[in-house]
Design a protein around this motif. Structure first.
Motif, PDB file in Angstrom:
ATOM      1  N   ASN A 104      -2.703   9.838   1.370  1.00 53.48           N
ATOM      2  CA  ASN A 104      -4.055   9.737   0.794  1.00 53.48           C
ATOM      3  C   ASN A 104      -4.200  10.504  -0.518  1.00 53.48           C
ATOM      4  O   ASN A 104      -5.310  10.879  -0.906  1.00 53.48           O
ATOM      5  N   LYS A 143     -10.533   1.557   0.454  1.00 52.42           N
ATOM      6  CA  LYS A 143     -10.936   2.815   1.085  1.00 52.42           C
ATOM      7  C   LYS A 143     -12.152   3.428   0.395  1.00 52.42           C
ATOM      8  O   LYS A 143     -13.057   3.947   1.053  1.00 52.42           O
ATOM      9  N   TRP A 183     -16.684   8.721   0.784  1.00 51.31           N
ATOM     10  CA  TRP A 183     -15.480   8.323   1.525  1.00 51.31           C
ATOM     11  C   TRP A 183     -15.231   9.246   2.709  1.00 51.31           C
ATOM     12  O   TRP A 183     -14.981   8.793   3.831  1.00 51.31           O
ATOM     13  N   GLN A 190     -16.763  -1.173   3.456  1.00 50.73           N
ATOM     14  CA  GLN A 190     -15.400  -1.644   3.661  1.00 50.73           C
ATOM     15  C   GLN A 190     -15.150  -3.042   3.103  1.00 50.73           C
ATOM     16  O   GLN A 190     -14.001  -3.440   2.926  1.00 50.73           O
TER      17      GLN A 190
END
Length: 203
Positions: A104, A143, A183, A190
């Motif tokens: 991430n 995301k 987030w 989404q």
């Protein structure tokens, strides 16, 4: 800028050696997504590239960053093509080393950079353009809830050819509390980055 182990800082001239090493080590990983110049010659000097990026920063047309993970260089992120005045817009581009993939780092860095652009740099709109084949980058905008804006045919010269790109964007009004906070709280829509059937390309 920092969130957990992910950091984003302005690039420095002394980063040239480690960045050049990462680019060479990750050649096969990055080459399919690297911008190229039509008819351009081979060869690349990171020191010259950094000097150009820092000049753009001084000129107010770019913000060149290094992405870090636990203090280790993981890649680059550039806010580039800055237009001031009535447009107040920019584009984000990035690369991350393969050994850091799946942590991430990129979505966190993109969120940090977009928040800084909106809250500190005086920008109103941020854009990301992604090749349809680049599933990892498509997951980044999914995301973070970047909104799909359309297909740009033969838009950027990548890996030796003019390539189609999908365009995604956010404006400041869409994320009043910040991209990162939205987030982390699970509030990013989404389906915002969903590709409509008429624009879907075979990857």
């Amino acid at each position: 800028m920092q969130h957990g182990p992910v950091g984003l800082r302005l690039i420095r001239t002394r980063d040239a050696r480690v960045l050049q090493r990462e680019l060479l080590t990750n050649r096969s990983w990055l080459q399919p997504w690297e911008a190229t110049i039509p008819g351009g010659v081979g060869g690349f000097d990171m020191r010259i590239s950094i000097r150009r990026l820092l000049q753009q920063h001084r000129d107010g047309t770019g913000y060149p960053f290094v992405m870090e993970y636990d203090g280790e260089v993981a890649g680059q992120l550039n806010v580039w093509g800055i237009a001031r005045g009535s447009l107040a817009s920019a584009t984000i581009g990035y690369w991350v080393s393969e050994r850091f993939a799946g942590r991430n780092i990129t979505p966190t860095a993109v969120a940090l950079a977009t928040d800084a652009a909106f809250q500190q740099f005086g920008l109103h709109r941020m854009e990301i353009c992604i090749r349809p084949e680049n599933r990892a980058s498509l997951r980044v905008v999914q995301k973070l809830g970047f909104r799909y804006e359309g297909l740009r045919r033969r838009y950027i010269h990548i890996d030796g050819e003019w390539r189609d790109h999908y365009a995604f964007a956010l404006t400041q009004e869409e994320v009043p509390g910040g991209v990162l906070a939205r987030w982390v709280a699970g509030g990013a829509p989404q389906d915002a980055a969903a590709i409509p059937p008429h624009d879907a390309l075979q990857s």
